[in-house]
Write a protein that holds these residues in place. Sequence first.
Motif, PDB file in Angstrom:
ATOM      1  N   THR A  64       0.846  -1.190   0.000  1.00 37.68           N
ATOM      2  CA  THR A  64       0.000   0.000   0.000  1.00 37.68           C
ATOM      3  C   THR A  64       0.882   1.241   0.000  1.00 37.68           C
ATOM      4  O   THR A  64       1.719   1.411   0.899  1.00 37.68           O
ATOM      5  N   GLU A  65       0.720   2.081  -1.004  1.00 39.56           N
ATOM      6  CA  GLU A  65       1.478   3.329  -1.021  1.00 39.56           C
ATOM      7  C   GLU A  65       0.837   4.320  -0.059  1.00 39.56           C
ATOM      8  O   GLU A  65      -0.372   4.558  -0.104  1.00 39.56           O
ATOM      9  N   MET A  66       1.638   4.886   0.807  1.00 44.15           N
ATOM     10  CA  MET A  66       1.163   5.866   1.792  1.00 44.15           C
ATOM     11  C   MET A  66       1.303   7.240   1.155  1.00 44.15           C
ATOM     12  O   MET A  66       2.302   7.945   1.345  1.00 44.15           O
ATOM     13  N   ASP A  67       0.289   7.626   0.392  1.00 47.11           N
ATOM     14  CA  ASP A  67       0.420   8.767  -0.505  1.00 47.11           C
ATOM     15  C   ASP A  67      -0.249  10.053  -0.018  1.00 47.11           C
ATOM     16  O   ASP A  67      -0.244  11.058  -0.706  1.00 47.11           O
ATOM     17  N   ASN A  68      -0.830  10.006   1.178  1.00 41.94           N
ATOM     18  CA  ASN A  68      -1.495  11.204   1.704  1.00 41.94           C
ATOM     19  C   ASN A  68      -0.733  11.708   2.919  1.00 41.94           C
ATOM     20  O   ASN A  68      -0.763  11.095   3.986  1.00 41.94           O
ATOM     21  N   ASN A  69      -0.033  12.836   2.774  1.00 35.81           N
ATOM     22  CA  ASN A  69       0.808  13.355   3.849  1.00 35.81           C
ATOM     23  C   ASN A  69       0.043  13.735   5.099  1.00 35.81           C
ATOM     24  O   ASN A  69       0.617  13.828   6.188  1.00 35.81           O
ATOM     25  N   LEU A  70      -1.261  13.952   4.974  1.00 30.60           N
ATOM     26  CA  LEU A  70      -2.061  14.395   6.119  1.00 30.60           C
ATOM     27  C   LEU A  70      -2.663  13.233   6.900  1.00 30.60           C
ATOM     28  O   LEU A  70      -3.155  13.419   8.014  1.00 30.60           O
ATOM     29  N   ARG A  71      -2.627  12.033   6.326  1.00 28.58           N
ATOM     30  CA  ARG A  71      -3.189  10.868   6.999  1.00 28.58           C
ATOM     31  C   ARG A  71      -2.276  10.392   8.125  1.00 28.58           C
ATOM     32  O   ARG A  71      -1.051  10.459   8.036  1.00 28.58           O
ATOM     33  N   GLN A  72      -2.883   9.874   9.197  1.00 28.18           N
ATOM     34  CA  GLN A  72      -2.117   9.256  10.262  1.00 28.18           C
ATOM     35  C   GLN A  72      -1.745   7.830   9.874  1.00 28.18           C
ATOM     36  O   GLN A  72      -2.388   7.209   9.014  1.00 28.18           O
ATOM     37  N   LEU A  73      -0.721   7.279  10.534  1.00 27.18           N
ATOM     38  CA  LEU A  73      -0.308   5.906  10.228  1.00 27.18           C
ATOM     39  C   LEU A  73      -1.449   4.918  10.492  1.00 27.18           C
ATOM     40  O   LEU A  73      -1.575   3.908   9.813  1.00 27.18           O
ATOM     41  N   SER A  74      -2.277   5.244  11.477  1.00 26.98           N
ATOM     42  CA  SER A  74      -3.397   4.353  11.797  1.00 26.98           C
ATOM     43  C   SER A  74      -4.366   4.211  10.633  1.00 26.98           C
ATOM     44  O   SER A  74      -5.043   3.180  10.503  1.00 26.98           O
ATOM     45  N   PHE A  75      -4.443   5.212   9.773  1.00 26.61           N
ATOM     46  CA  PHE A  75      -5.329   5.137   8.609  1.00 26.61           C
ATOM     47  C   PHE A  75      -4.948   3.970   7.707  1.00 26.61           C
ATOM     48  O   PHE A  75      -5.808   3.342   7.090  1.00 26.61           O
ATOM     49  N   TYR A  76      -3.653   3.670   7.631  1.00 24.44           N
ATOM     50  CA  TYR A  76      -3.176   2.593   6.752  1.00 24.44           C
ATOM     51  C   TYR A  76      -3.092   1.250   7.485  1.00 24.44           C
ATOM     52  O   TYR A  76      -2.541   0.287   6.955  1.00 24.44           O
ATOM     53  N   SER A  77      -3.649   1.200   8.709  1.00 25.42           N
ATOM     54  CA  SER A  77      -3.730  -0.037   9.497  1.00 25.42           C
ATOM     55  C   SER A  77      -2.364  -0.684   9.698  1.00 25.42           C
ATOM     56  O   SER A  77      -2.229  -1.909   9.666  1.00 25.42           O
ATOM     57  N   ILE A  78      -1.354   0.144   9.891  1.00 22.72           N
ATOM     58  CA  ILE A  78      -0.009  -0.380  10.123  1.00 22.72           C
ATOM     59  C   ILE A  78       0.047  -1.052  11.492  1.00 22.72           C
ATOM     60  O   ILE A  78      -0.451  -0.529  12.489  1.00 22.72           O
ATOM     61  N   SER A  79       0.652  -2.239  11.552  1.00 21.11           N
ATOM     62  CA  SER A  79       0.769  -2.977  12.803  1.00 21.11           C
ATOM     63  C   SER A  79       2.220  -3.382  13.026  1.00 21.11           C
ATOM     64  O   SER A  79       3.074  -3.230  12.145  1.00 21.11           O
ATOM     65  N   ASP A  80       2.487  -3.915  14.221  1.00 20.01           N
ATOM     66  CA  ASP A  80       3.849  -4.311  14.568  1.00 20.01           C
ATOM     67  C   ASP A  80       4.443  -5.273  13.542  1.00 20.01           C
ATOM     68  O   ASP A  80       3.743  -6.184  13.040  1.00 20.01           O
ATOM     69  N   GLN A  81       5.715  -5.064  13.241  1.00 23.69           N
ATOM     70  CA  GLN A  81       6.518  -5.897  12.342  1.00 23.69           C
ATOM     71  C   GLN A  81       6.195  -5.692  10.865  1.00 23.69           C
ATOM     72  O   GLN A  81       6.765  -6.393  10.014  1.00 23.69           O
ATOM     73  N   ASP A  82       5.324  -4.768  10.540  1.00 27.36           N
ATOM     74  CA  ASP A  82       5.156  -4.404   9.131  1.00 27.36           C
ATOM     75  C   ASP A  82       6.419  -3.706   8.640  1.00 27.36           C
ATOM     76  O   ASP A  82       7.163  -3.105   9.430  1.00 27.36           O
ATOM     77  N   LYS A  83       6.638  -3.774   7.341  1.00 23.84           N
ATOM     78  CA  LYS A  83       7.803  -3.110   6.751  1.00 23.84           C
ATOM     79  C   LYS A  83       7.356  -1.875   5.961  1.00 23.84           C
ATOM     80  O   LYS A  83       6.280  -1.869   5.371  1.00 23.84           O
ATOM     81  N   ILE A  84       8.230  -0.853   5.968  1.00 19.77           N
ATOM     82  CA  ILE A  84       7.971   0.355   5.203  1.00 19.77           C
ATOM     83  C   ILE A  84       9.181   0.595   4.277  1.00 19.77           C
ATOM     84  O   ILE A  84      10.309   0.726   4.755  1.00 19.77           O
ATOM     85  N   ALA A  85       8.903   0.600   2.975  1.00 22.20           N
ATOM     86  CA  ALA A  85       9.942   0.820   1.982  1.00 22.20           C
ATOM     87  C   ALA A  85      10.027   2.312   1.654  1.00 22.20           C
ATOM     88  O   ALA A  85       9.001   2.960   1.450  1.00 22.20           O
ATOM     89  N   VAL A  86      11.269   2.842   1.623  1.00 24.69           N
ATOM     90  CA  VAL A  86      11.492   4.244   1.337  1.00 24.69           C
ATOM     91  C   VAL A  86      12.204   4.371  -0.020  1.00 24.69           C
ATOM     92  O   VAL A  86      13.265   3.765  -0.213  1.00 24.69           O
ATOM     93  N   GLU A  87      11.603   5.139  -0.920  1.00 22.99           N
ATOM     94  CA  GLU A  87      12.232   5.326  -2.233  1.00 22.99           C
ATOM     95  C   GLU A  87      12.199   6.808  -2.607  1.00 22.99           C
ATOM     96  O   GLU A  87      11.359   7.560  -2.132  1.00 22.99           O
ATOM     97  N   TRP A  88      13.149   7.204  -3.458  1.00 24.66           N
ATOM     98  CA  TRP A  88      13.191   8.579  -3.916  1.00 24.66           C
ATOM     99  C   TRP A  88      13.753   8.644  -5.319  1.00 24.66           C
ATOM    100  O   TRP A  88      14.219   7.677  -5.869  1.00 24.66           O
TER     101      TRP A  88
END
Length: 489
Positions: free
Chosen positions: A465-489
């Motif tokens: 899931t791309e976290m594409d809304n800067n105003l949304r909280q992490l809870s909106f994307y249902s992130i839970s323990d041990q999930d991974k977040i990929a950072v790209e630029w």
Amino acid sequence: MGASTVEIGCRIHCDGEYGTVLYIGPISGMDGTWLGIEWDNPSRGKHSGSYKDVTYFTTRVPNAGSFIKISKADNGISCPAAIRIKYGKADDSTVIPKLINLPQKSGQERHIEMVGMAKIMGKQSNFSQLTDIVLTGIVKQLPYLSILVLSKNRLRIFEGEETIREIYKSLKMLVLNDVAYCWKEILSCAVLWPFIEQLCVLDNGITTLEAPSFPIFSKLKLLSLDNNPLKNWSEVNKLGDLMNLEEIHLDNTSLESIEFPDASPIEKTNLFPSLKVLSIKNNRFERWQDIGELNKLKSLRNLMVNNNPIILSVNPETARQLIIAKIQGLETLNRTQIERSEKRGAELDYLKRYRNEWVTNYGNGTQNKLSDAFMTEHPTYIMLLQKHGAADENEVKEQSALIKDNLICVKIFSPNMPDKPMLIKKLPAEMTVGKLKALVKRMFKVAAQEVTLTRLFKEDESQKTEMDNNLRQLSFYSISDQDKIAVEW
């Protein structure tokens, strides 16, 4: 104006207001002949047709009537005469203006030269070919019209004139806003519109409906009943057999509940089989059960439901998630597209939110089936369980008020830097995506102005899931323990 030029049902104009004549004659204790008028603008009225305990006429809208002297009424001209005056061919004595003065405060006069006006007027005067007419009054019979707007007029109902149907064979859209017609009167006219596809009847004070007799409205695709005090959803269901109806607007209709009694909570209703778009804004719905009832509609894809008490009872983000989880198949909500990732997050949160209630009813295995009350309130829960599985018990424990107990442990990495070890961070669920982006830019020493964050589900890392809304909280994307977040630029 003489008495011979006005009759009951005539339209008149007086002191800037329009009305309909409902009485002609004397008034006890008053000299001369009087007209009893029901005004289009009810605030112009003073009573409902009575004077000194004598009823001379009865208005449809309470207190919209008054009496005026017959000499004060202007009954204008007929619609055909108005058309000929505005669009008719000029005779030899008519002077066609060639210059039009432009208004200005000072300086030399300026003009616009009108070229070809004689040719245009000649073309317009061919009435049988006219397809568009602009008149502030009434348009009655034009055979090639596809869109007809008669709002704010007061037209008499003519019954039994099916021979006129041919005149309206091209009519596809009709607007009858604020014409003081009840639904029964609209149906009595509808025989004239065999091919109507869009009908708007706003602000007519309609309180009851009835099912049209086939083939009336058999081709209707859009119906707007906004601003009519229907109050009861059972009235709406009377239109449920309109097989081609795709869109219905019921905004500000004082509706308090939604019910499709022909289907159980987990079944689809046979009513409104083609309905894709429903607008029920500004009503009085106070139960989430009413929102869940909409899941019974087979084809519903777009819903507008703002400004109802139940929606305002929680924060906007929670309301949106609950609606998405309760109504499967929605593609847009309040005119905003529902992305796949948002839908998944809403469904997972729904399973967590009501897990304890589900366990109490069935999940502990002590009962053979869920209670009717649970199924009525949560008709999609079983389907969501089958789709995602049950939420873990640890995920639904009451959260501690301490910030340190509400942190989510995530693994952060960047495909752009494969040699850099994965970083483990504890983040508050209330952190916004924008703040997280600022954090990871410092962590990876990124100079790029924009970075992209992608959440990988620990259960299945192919699910992203791309976290594409800067105003949304992490809870909106249902992130839970041990999930991974990929950072790209």
